[in-house]
Write a protein that holds these residues in place. Structure first.
Motif, PDB file in Angstrom:
ATOM      1  N   TYR A 254      -3.251  -7.390   6.362  1.00  0.00           N
ATOM      2  CA  TYR A 254      -2.458  -6.315   6.951  1.00  0.00           C
ATOM      3  C   TYR A 254      -1.851  -6.805   8.259  1.00  0.00           C
ATOM      4  O   TYR A 254      -2.437  -7.633   8.949  1.00  0.00           O
ATOM      5  CB  TYR A 254      -3.327  -5.075   7.230  1.00  0.00           C
ATOM      6  CG  TYR A 254      -3.968  -4.529   5.987  1.00  0.00           C
ATOM      7  CD1 TYR A 254      -3.254  -3.717   5.117  1.00  0.00           C
ATOM      8  CD2 TYR A 254      -5.285  -4.838   5.665  1.00  0.00           C
ATOM      9  CE1 TYR A 254      -3.837  -3.225   3.953  1.00  0.00           C
ATOM     10  CE2 TYR A 254      -5.863  -4.354   4.505  1.00  0.00           C
ATOM     11  CZ  TYR A 254      -5.140  -3.546   3.659  1.00  0.00           C
ATOM     12  OH  TYR A 254      -5.717  -3.069   2.511  1.00  0.00           O
TER      13      TYR A 254
ATOM     14  N   ILE B 298      -8.296   7.629   7.076  1.00  0.00           N
ATOM     15  CA  ILE B 298      -8.338   6.160   7.063  1.00  0.00           C
ATOM     16  C   ILE B 298      -7.749   5.642   5.756  1.00  0.00           C
ATOM     17  O   ILE B 298      -6.898   4.751   5.752  1.00  0.00           O
ATOM     18  CB  ILE B 298      -9.777   5.645   7.240  1.00  0.00           C
ATOM     19  CG1 ILE B 298     -10.310   6.039   8.614  1.00  0.00           C
ATOM     20  CG2 ILE B 298      -9.835   4.134   7.052  1.00  0.00           C
ATOM     21  CD1 ILE B 298     -11.800   5.863   8.767  1.00  0.00           C
TER      22      ILE B 298
ATOM     23  N   ALA C  35      -4.157   2.526  12.929  1.00  0.00           N
ATOM     24  CA  ALA C  35      -5.167   3.137  12.054  1.00  0.00           C
ATOM     25  C   ALA C  35      -6.079   4.074  12.853  1.00  0.00           C
ATOM     26  O   ALA C  35      -6.199   3.941  14.076  1.00  0.00           O
ATOM     27  CB  ALA C  35      -5.997   2.043  11.391  1.00  0.00           C
TER      28      ALA C  35
ATOM     29  N   THR D 227     -11.441   0.309  15.445  1.00  0.00           N
ATOM     30  CA  THR D 227     -10.339   0.567  14.535  1.00  0.00           C
ATOM     31  C   THR D 227     -10.761   0.159  13.129  1.00  0.00           C
ATOM     32  O   THR D 227     -11.346  -0.907  12.944  1.00  0.00           O
ATOM     33  CB  THR D 227      -9.102  -0.245  14.961  1.00  0.00           C
ATOM     34  OG1 THR D 227      -8.782   0.075  16.319  1.00  0.00           O
ATOM     35  CG2 THR D 227      -7.909   0.046  14.076  1.00  0.00           C
TER      36      THR D 227
ATOM     37  N   THR E 282      -9.244   5.592  14.687  1.00  0.00           N
ATOM     38  CA  THR E 282     -10.258   4.919  15.496  1.00  0.00           C
ATOM     39  C   THR E 282     -11.383   5.890  15.846  1.00  0.00           C
ATOM     40  O   THR E 282     -11.243   7.099  15.716  1.00  0.00           O
ATOM     41  CB  THR E 282      -9.669   4.385  16.820  1.00  0.00           C
ATOM     42  OG1 THR E 282      -9.215   5.497  17.610  1.00  0.00           O
ATOM     43  CG2 THR E 282      -8.529   3.423  16.594  1.00  0.00           C
TER      44      THR E 282
ATOM     45  N   VAL F 253      -2.645  -2.077  11.563  1.00  0.00           N
ATOM     46  CA  VAL F 253      -4.067  -1.906  11.893  1.00  0.00           C
ATOM     47  C   VAL F 253      -4.216  -1.169  13.219  1.00  0.00           C
ATOM     48  O   VAL F 253      -5.057  -0.276  13.349  1.00  0.00           O
ATOM     49  CB  VAL F 253      -4.793  -3.267  11.923  1.00  0.00           C
ATOM     50  CG1 VAL F 253      -6.240  -3.105  12.367  1.00  0.00           C
ATOM     51  CG2 VAL F 253      -4.721  -3.945  10.561  1.00  0.00           C
TER      52      VAL F 253
ATOM     53  N   VAL G 245     -10.320  -1.028   9.173  1.00  0.00           N
ATOM     54  CA  VAL G 245      -9.458  -1.846   8.313  1.00  0.00           C
ATOM     55  C   VAL G 245     -10.196  -2.108   7.000  1.00  0.00           C
ATOM     56  O   VAL G 245     -11.406  -2.370   7.003  1.00  0.00           O
ATOM     57  CB  VAL G 245      -9.050  -3.169   9.008  1.00  0.00           C
ATOM     58  CG1 VAL G 245     -10.238  -4.085   9.222  1.00  0.00           C
ATOM     59  CG2 VAL G 245      -7.957  -3.892   8.228  1.00  0.00           C
TER      60      VAL G 245
ATOM     61  N   HIS H 172      -4.004   6.201   5.633  1.00  0.00           N
ATOM     62  CA  HIS H 172      -3.272   5.281   6.505  1.00  0.00           C
ATOM     63  C   HIS H 172      -2.943   3.981   5.777  1.00  0.00           C
ATOM     64  O   HIS H 172      -1.861   3.417   5.957  1.00  0.00           O
ATOM     65  CB  HIS H 172      -4.083   4.990   7.777  1.00  0.00           C
ATOM     66  CG  HIS H 172      -3.417   4.041   8.695  1.00  0.00           C
ATOM     67  ND1 HIS H 172      -2.368   4.410   9.504  1.00  0.00           N
ATOM     68  CD2 HIS H 172      -3.622   2.719   8.914  1.00  0.00           C
ATOM     69  CE1 HIS H 172      -1.963   3.358  10.191  1.00  0.00           C
ATOM     70  NE2 HIS H 172      -2.709   2.314   9.854  1.00  0.00           N
ATOM     71  N   TYR H 173      -3.861   3.503   4.959  1.00  0.00           N
ATOM     72  CA  TYR H 173      -3.663   2.254   4.220  1.00  0.00           C
ATOM     73  C   TYR H 173      -3.168   2.494   2.788  1.00  0.00           C
ATOM     74  O   TYR H 173      -3.177   1.584   1.966  1.00  0.00           O
ATOM     75  CB  TYR H 173      -4.960   1.443   4.200  1.00  0.00           C
ATOM     76  CG  TYR H 173      -5.301   0.888   5.562  1.00  0.00           C
ATOM     77  CD1 TYR H 173      -4.617  -0.206   6.082  1.00  0.00           C
ATOM     78  CD2 TYR H 173      -6.291   1.468   6.346  1.00  0.00           C
ATOM     79  CE1 TYR H 173      -4.911  -0.718   7.332  1.00  0.00           C
ATOM     80  CE2 TYR H 173      -6.590   0.964   7.606  1.00  0.00           C
ATOM     81  CZ  TYR H 173      -5.902  -0.128   8.084  1.00  0.00           C
ATOM     82  OH  TYR H 173      -6.197  -0.629   9.331  1.00  0.00           O
TER      83      TYR H 173
END
Length: 118
Positions: free
Chosen positions: A72, A97, A80, A54, A82, A77, A56, A100-101
């Motif tokens: 986070y 990715i 997120a 995953t 993978t 996480v 981060v 997502h953040y």
């Protein structure tokens, strides 16, 4: 600033979320191809027979004696993007990715990837 020499020592450390809950174990580091600075990490998550990696971001991490703490929540996480343990990150999956953040994503001038595994 995260020094590349330091991050080699982070492998297999526990990764904690902002509330000190264990998310998984740090597997590898991805650098920003523009700056060659550490940008993302993959965390080994899931059941022993079904591990996944995953992603981060490594912004504002805190390093402890046996852990890396990310700013986070574990739930964020875990949702997120993978990849499988033996898979590589496809170029077309990078943008997801960053989205997502809620981070901006930009390829190089010639369409180069933004992330590279180190």
């Amino acid at each position: 600033m995260i020094l590349p020499a330091d991050i080699r020592e982070w492998r297999n450390l526990n990764v904690l979320d902002s509330g000190n809950h264990k998310i998984g174990v740090l597997e590898s580091i991805y650098v920003d191809t523009t700056t060659d600075e550490p940008a993302m990490a993959t965390i080994r998550t899931g059941l022993p027979t079904r591990h996944r990696l995953t992603f981060v971001p490594l912004d504002d991490v805190t390093l402890g004696p046996d852990y890396v703490k990310v700013p986070y929540a574990k739930a964020l996480v875990k949702k997120a993007p993978t990849v499988g343990m033996d898979d590589i990150l496809p170029a077309e999956a990078e943008k997801a990715i960053f989205q997502h953040y809620e981070m901006s994503y930009q390829t190089g001038a010639g369409g180069e990837r933004q992330l590279a595994r180190r």
